[in-house]
Scaffold this active site. Structure first.
Site, PDB file in Angstrom:
ATOM      1  N   THR A 101       0.692  -1.168  -0.065  1.00 15.84           N
ATOM      2  CA  THR A 101       0.110   0.204   0.309  1.00 15.84           C
ATOM      3  C   THR A 101       0.485   1.137   0.236  1.00 15.84           C
ATOM      4  O   THR A 101       0.320   2.324  -0.278  1.00 15.84           O
ATOM      5  CB  THR A 101      -1.252  -0.215   1.773  1.00 15.84           C
ATOM      6  OG1 THR A 101      -1.487  -1.077   1.236  1.00 15.84           O
ATOM      7  CG2 THR A 101      -1.574   1.494   1.094  1.00 15.84           C
TER       8      THR A 101
ATOM      9  N   TYR B 154       3.652 -12.232   6.149  1.00 16.02           N
ATOM     10  CA  TYR B 154       2.092 -11.192   5.196  1.00 16.02           C
ATOM     11  C   TYR B 154       1.799 -12.745   4.067  1.00 16.02           C
ATOM     12  O   TYR B 154       2.876 -13.194   2.991  1.00 16.02           O
ATOM     13  CB  TYR B 154       2.882 -10.781   4.521  1.00 16.02           C
ATOM     14  CG  TYR B 154       1.572  -9.272   4.050  1.00 16.02           C
ATOM     15  CD1 TYR B 154       0.323  -9.956   4.054  1.00 16.02           C
ATOM     16  CD2 TYR B 154       1.778  -8.767   2.905  1.00 16.02           C
ATOM     17  CE1 TYR B 154      -0.631  -9.253   3.178  1.00 16.02           C
ATOM     18  CE2 TYR B 154       1.098  -7.299   1.839  1.00 16.02           C
ATOM     19  CZ  TYR B 154      -0.423  -8.471   2.471  1.00 16.02           C
ATOM     20  OH  TYR B 154      -0.917  -7.667   1.488  1.00 16.02           O
TER      21      TYR B 154
ATOM     22  N   LYS C 284       0.152 -11.073   9.319  1.00 15.99           N
ATOM     23  CA  LYS C 284      -0.829 -10.476   8.004  1.00 15.99           C
ATOM     24  C   LYS C 284      -1.814 -11.554   7.067  1.00 15.99           C
ATOM     25  O   LYS C 284      -1.004 -12.283   6.295  1.00 15.99           O
ATOM     26  CB  LYS C 284      -0.440  -9.256   7.518  1.00 15.99           C
ATOM     27  CG  LYS C 284      -1.283  -8.828   7.024  1.00 15.99           C
ATOM     28  CD  LYS C 284      -0.659  -7.072   6.051  1.00 15.99           C
ATOM     29  CE  LYS C 284      -2.031  -6.884   5.548  1.00 15.99           C
ATOM     30  NZ  LYS C 284      -0.987  -5.357   4.206  1.00 15.99           N
TER      31      LYS C 284
ATOM     32  N   VAL D  35      -4.739  -5.545   9.664  1.00  9.35           N
ATOM     33  CA  VAL D  35      -3.839  -4.408   9.400  1.00  9.35           C
ATOM     34  C   VAL D  35      -4.611  -3.702   7.721  1.00  9.35           C
ATOM     35  O   VAL D  35      -4.626  -4.996   6.698  1.00  9.35           O
ATOM     36  CB  VAL D  35      -2.196  -5.254   8.989  1.00  9.35           C
ATOM     37  CG1 VAL D  35      -1.492  -3.580   8.064  1.00  9.35           C
ATOM     38  CG2 VAL D  35      -1.711  -6.150   9.980  1.00  9.35           C
TER      39      VAL D  35
END
Length: 308
Positions: A61, A149, A177, A217
């Protein structure tokens, strides 16, 4: 008030990075340069106004594919200095090259990061034993806690349950995540390990809490953070009715922010809100007027105002 489970504030779960984290966008100036003053302003807003316990810097992001290592370091240092006394700063360091990831991890530790986010290597699609070696090498090379992640729709590869169970044995691999979207697989891992699971899909935060998750998250949390944190705290307190009401209220924005890559719409919304964001870098493309109109509609449906 609905009490569907004991009203224990933490449900006995470890939260190494708190309840609410936002994967922060990276502000750029009009010409696409790194905007460090804007990053400081945005980080301060996310912590002090939106209630984030931690921020993820240099994640997808944050447009990590198009920022240099030097920019990543400068950004991380600026955010740590701005909010590191009252929120954790987690550095995204994952790449598809183990050596490069280890270099970024060392630099992040030196810059003052409190933890690391390490994404599954993308594009080269290593076997599970390769993933085990990759994540273990990174963990062996740092003293910081690590959040894995798992995002197969971006990387082309999932971290399988047995691999996660083995990785959980490492003292510095403490969290995940989870953007796999497979609640059954997640349930197996949460039942067999002490890994702290943070939803990596904004709309799956409440379901993830129900199977042993600890927080989010988020991306839409640039706008919804305070309310999402309220939802998580309500669930933790045993008030599942309030949590469900908030989940349903926020669904238009929890899902709508991903009509295009989340970075695009977050930056569009921040820009019209007077917060620093700036343009996206190619190959991303800034939001169109139609996309911004849909974002405004999503915000309105969730009871939030986005300025005209």
């Amino acid at each position: 008030m609905t009490h569907d489970h004991p009203a224990t504030p933490d449900r006995g779960l470890s939260r190494p990075f708190g309840r609410l984290l936002t994967a922060m966008v990276t502000p750029f100036t009009a010409d696409g340069s790194l905007h460090l003053d804007g990053a400081v302003q945005l980080a301060t807003y996310l912590v002090d106004e939106q209630g984030n316990d931690a921020l993820v810097i240099n994640g997808t992001t944050g447009e990590s594919p198009t920022t240099t290592d030097a920019e990543k370091d400068a950004l991380l240092r600026a955010v740590v200095e701005a909010v590191g006394d009252r929120a954790q700063v987690v550095a995204g360091v994952g790449t598809n090259d183990t050596r490069h990831t280890m270099e970024l991890a060392a630099a992040a530790e030196k810059a003052g990061a409190h933890g690391l986010l390490v994404v599954t290597p993308y594009y080269n699609k290593p076997p599970q034993r390769g993933l085990l070696r990759h994540f273990t090498a990174v963990a062996d090379g740092t003293s910081l806690p690590i959040m894995l992640y798992d995002v197969p729709h971006r990387t082309g590869l999932a971290v399988e349950t047995e691999t996660l169970v083995r990785l959980a044995e490492h003292e510095r691999i403490v969290a995940v995540k989870d953007a796999k979207g497979d609640l059954t697989a997640t349930s197996w891992v949460t039942s067999r390990t002490d890994l702290a699971f943070y939803s990596g899909e904004d709309s799956l935060t409440l379901p993830t809490l129900a199977i042993g998750g600890v927080g989010l998250v988020g991306t839409s949390t640039h706008f919804t953070g305070a309310l999402v944190k309220q939802m998580i705290e309500a669930y933790d307190a045993g008030d599942s009715g309030t949590a469900l009401t908030l989940h349903r209220r926020l669904m238009p924005l929890l899902t709508g922010i991903f009509r295009s890559p989340g970075t695009i719409l977050v930056k569009a919304g921040l820009n019209v809100s007077g917060l620093p964001a700036g343009p996206v870098r190619p190959p991303l493309a800034d939001a169109t007027d139609d996309e911004l109109a849909l974002l405004r509609a999503d915000c309105a449906a969730a009871g939030l105002d986005l300025p005209e």
